[in-house]
Design an enzyme around this catalytic site. Structure first.
Site, short mmCIF file in Angstrom:
data_model
loop_
_atom_site.label_atom_id
_atom_site.label_comp_id
_atom_site.label_asym_id
_atom_site.label_seq_id
_atom_site.Cartn_x
_atom_site.Cartn_y
_atom_site.Cartn_z
N ARG A 113 -45.63 24.01 23.90
CA ARG A 113 -46.14 24.70 22.72
C ARG A 113 -47.34 25.58 23.08
O ARG A 113 -47.51 26.65 22.51
CB ARG A 113 -46.49 23.68 21.65
N ASP A 142 -39.36 22.99 25.25
CA ASP A 142 -39.31 22.75 23.81
C ASP A 142 -38.82 24.02 23.14
O ASP A 142 -38.50 25.01 23.80
CB ASP A 142 -40.69 22.33 23.28
N HIS A 217 -34.99 20.42 20.37
CA HIS A 217 -36.17 21.09 20.92
C HIS A 217 -35.75 22.01 22.07
O HIS A 217 -36.38 22.04 23.13
CB HIS A 217 -37.21 20.07 21.38
N ASP A 284 -35.47 13.32 21.02
CA ASP A 284 -36.14 13.14 19.73
C ASP A 284 -35.76 14.24 18.73
O ASP A 284 -35.41 15.35 19.10
CB ASP A 284 -37.66 13.14 19.92
N GLU A 285 -35.85 13.89 17.46
CA GLU A 285 -35.82 14.83 16.33
C GLU A 285 -34.63 15.79 16.36
O GLU A 285 -34.78 16.97 16.05
CB GLU A 285 -37.14 15.60 16.25
N TRP A 352 -42.62 5.88 19.35
CA TRP A 352 -43.60 6.86 18.88
C TRP A 352 -43.66 6.98 17.35
O TRP A 352 -44.72 7.21 16.79
CB TRP A 352 -43.33 8.24 19.48
N TYR A 378 -51.46 9.55 19.19
CA TYR A 378 -51.18 10.99 19.25
C TYR A 378 -52.51 11.73 19.13
O TYR A 378 -53.15 11.70 18.08
CB TYR A 378 -50.21 11.41 18.14
N TRP A 428 -49.88 16.66 21.93
CA TRP A 428 -49.07 17.82 21.55
C TRP A 428 -50.02 18.98 21.26
O TRP A 428 -51.12 18.79 20.74
CB TRP A 428 -48.22 17.48 20.32
#
Length: 715
Positions: A113, A142, A217, A284-285, A352, A378, A428
């Protein structure tokens, strides 16, 4: 040392002088020496006397860690690269016998990022080494950027490493790129850069674990090679500058064998430059809307007899995991892998989400796991009272929150603890725009992570930790790192109670004095000392700050206490934070700053204020915040009702808003006035209808938006 080994001398102990310590701090020691040390030492220890420094260790890691302890005992000028005069190069006499609690002690750095320059990564690695953190989890790919050179697929860095310039607004406000827009923001590491960082870390006993995130991602990769997405994706795929909206649902096609070939090729080159025992495959996600529509994915599900798209991801991750394991490596993945009915063999799960409890689903099946719970570990979250912090999102993870974290919970089954290999803090970088932003979020919380990972819970002591932290921070300063001083700032709590306000002031450092004023003047070390809750019965401005030995340590907290007919009055409603509506304090632009009243159910919210006696009411004003990046908007309607007995209510005012008024972009506070025109009442009830679902043009399309109020003002 090598000479001793070559001549078969029995090594029983080493006595180091300061010159040898410096020689070994950053030096390499051969595998032969390491094996010899392992055979001859069974106990780790450091003993410093006026005559000598004696180190005993079972392997070279132990020697390195002992030397880091010595490093921190030396004056901080040792971190400089210039000759320093008039310094007493001495260290205290001490005896230490120590060993780490966990074998896996990790920091995750997100370079996707925000591209972190190599020089800054090297400096962070050195600071990790000082703290005996032994693992760098390197998040390299990502939606927002691809950061590692892959020679077989050059477009990954030619296209995937660069994105449009949206730096004028925070991450969650950024709109996606349009085709043909310039993409000047980004960067990547060459394979030689990676090798240099890996070697530098190895010299400091740190293993670097690469993460190549999949199947989600992946927009940066798919911007370069869009044919690897599902064929039903018919929109432009670009590197995402922010949250991505609907584009974040574009992921690798699980029905396309070319996607697996591509990822295997990528991993071949990654494993050639990262010698780590572990490879992180993400997982993830993953939004699976396109998988549900994709004929190739449906065909794959039929062929493999998969029940649903969650099991399709299980297939995807197992296939890639099997490939990594065939190369002699082990796999780590995020805890979403537990959503599938099966897990890849031997996979290590990182817990997480929330408090990381999903990792226990893997432990139940005998899998090892790592704890990095977002609510505590985090580091993107605020690290101190939000009134003083740069903008990010979610709540607070202070230095003390991280330090107090206990990964092994009392309600765990006994076998879970034996499967926990360690802990990790994860940084992050959505809200990092320069390397200094990374340093600010990392330091000094990284030291709290180190303490959690190294020290057994019964030996932890917050006061002693702070003394050691102050020394570590001096070394950071000598290295040119500007660390956050949030630990010196004051968190306030203002609570209505029986017609007055009670102001509570807190600092996470118990060695700080808090001094305050109520006349608007700046606090000094001679101002009144805060010792107990301050009662407030009228409008005023309270200012406070922390002090140590007469010197101000934190920033000045300025609390303007405003007063109206509702202030300090009893309020009831369907939110645990409803008292914030009458505490006289307005919130800031940070919606999680502890001054905004929130609700779990935003379809309709209601609260009632008891004015204790009938009052003449002309205007009711609600303080409201908009943050479209977090789907926070004004309500669709507000109704005010009044009563004399808290039983029978009649409508006094009503106001509605159009979708255009509700879903405005930006981050701002506004007052929503409703005219009551001289109404007489003791009880006032407010009912607000939620804004509803964010429209398709929103940065969070389809998400249910929320209402937040900071104050109810009655005049």
């Amino acid at each position: 040392l090598q000479s001793c080994l070559n001549n078969n001398f029995m090594i029983e102990q080493f006595n180091f002088d300061i010159r040898l310590i410096f020689a070994i701090l950053n030096g390499k020691v051969s595998a032969a020496i390491n094996r010899k040390l392992s055979r001859n030492f069974r106990q780790n220890g450091l003993e410093i006397t006026p005559e000598q420094i004696q180190v005993k260790a079972s392997d070279i890691k132990g020697f390195f860690y002992a030397l880091q302890t010595i490093r921190l005992l030396l004056p901080s000028a040792v971190e400089g690269n210039r000759r320093v005069e008039n310094i007493q190069w001495s260290i205290p006499a001490v005896t230490i016998q120590d060993e780490p609690r966990f074998g896996y002690r990790a920091l995750m750095l997100d370079a996707a990022r925000f591209f972190i320059p190599k020089e800054n990564v090297l400096r962070i690695i050195d600071c990790m080494g000082m703290l005996k953190i032994n693992t760098l989890h390197f998040h390299l790919t990502d939606d927002n950027g691809w950061r590692v050179e892959i020679k077989k697929y050059p477009r990954l860095t030619e296209v995937g490493a660069w994105r449009v310039n949206r730096m004028d607004v925070p991450f969650y406000f950024r709109r996606n790129a349009e085709p043909g827009e310039p993409t000047p923001i980004g960067g990547f590491y060459t394979q030689e850069d990676i090798k240099e960082m890996v070697a530098y870390a190895a010299d400091r006993q740190i293993e670097v674990i690469p993460e190549i995130d999949m199947p989600a991602h992946s927009n940066a990769a798919l911007a370069a090679y869009p044919q690897l997405a599902c064929p039903v994706v018919n929109s432009y795929i670009g590197v995402i500058p922010g949250l991505g909206g609907g584009s974040s649902g574009v992921i690798y096609c699980a029905g396309n064998d070319s996607a697996f070939t591509f990822l295997q090729d990528v991993l071949d080159e990654v494993m050639a430059i990262f010698p780590s025992r572990y490879i992180h495959l993400g997982g993830d996600e993953a939004q699976k809307g396109f998988w549900k529509k994709c004929p190739l994915c449906r065909q794959r599900m039929n062929k493999e007899h998969l029940a649903d798209v969650e099991d399709l991801q299980g297939y995807f991750m197992k296939r890639m995991s099997d490939y990594v394991r065939s190369k002699g490596r082990e796999v780590i993945g995020w805890d979403e892998l537990t959503n599938s009915s099966f897990l890849p063999e031997g996979v290590i799960i990182q817990g997480w989400r929330g408090l990381g409890a999903a990792a226990l689903k893997a432990a139940e099946k005998g899998h090892r796991f790592i704890m990095t719970p977002a609510r505590i570990m985090y580091l993107i979250r605020y690290q101190g009272p939000q009134w003083f912090e740069p903008q990010t999102y979610f709540g607070n993870n202070t230095l003390k929150d991280v330090y107090d974290y206990e990964p092994v919970q009392a309600d765990w089954k006994p076998e879970y603890a034996s499967l926990l290999i360690g802990v990790q803090a994860s940084l992050w970088t959505e809200f990092c725009n320069k390397p200094e932003d990374v340093d600010y979020l990392l330091f000094p919380r990284l030291a709290a992570l180190a303490e959690v990972a190294w020290t057994k819970k019964e030996r932890k002591d917050w006061t002693s930790f702070l003394k050691g932290l102050d020394v570590y921070n001096e070394h950071l300063t000598a290295k040119g790192i500007v660390y956050a001083r949030s630990m010196y700032n004051i968190q306030h709590t203002v609570t209505p109670n029986d017609g007055m306000l009670e102001v509570k002031l807190e600092c996470i450092r118990p060695d700080m004095e808090i001094h305050y004023t109520t006349d608007g003047s700046e606090p000094t070390a001679t101002s009144p000392l805060y010792e107990k809750i301050v009662p407030v019965k009228e409008p005023l401005t309270l200012k406070s700050a922390t002090f140590a030995q007469g010197r101000q340590m934190g920033k000045t907290l300025i609390l303007p206490v405003r007063w109206n007919l509702a202030t300090a009055k009893p309020v009831s409603g369907d939110s645990p934070s409803v008292k914030l509506l009458t505490n006289g304090i307005r919130g800031s632009l940070k919606y999680s700053d502890s001054e905004w009243c929130t609700w779990n159910d935003n379809d309709s919210v209601s609260f009632t204020i008891d004015l204790l006696k009938p009052e003449t009411l002309n205007t009711l004003t609600l303080g409201c915040i908009t943050n479209n990046g977090m789907a926070i908007h004004k309500p669709s309607s507000v109704k005010v009702e009044v009563s004399d007995d808290n039983s029978s209510f009649c409508e006094a005012a009503m106001r509605s808003f159009t979708p255009e008024e509700i879903f405005r972009e930006g981050n701002f506070i506004e007052n929503l006035p409703l005219k009551l025109r001289g109404t007489q009442a003791r009880y006032v009830r407010v009912t607000a209808k939620g804004p509803g679902v964010c429209p398709a043009s929103h940065v969070r399309p389809g998400q249910v938006s929320r209402i937040l109020f900071d104050e109810m003002i009655l005049e």
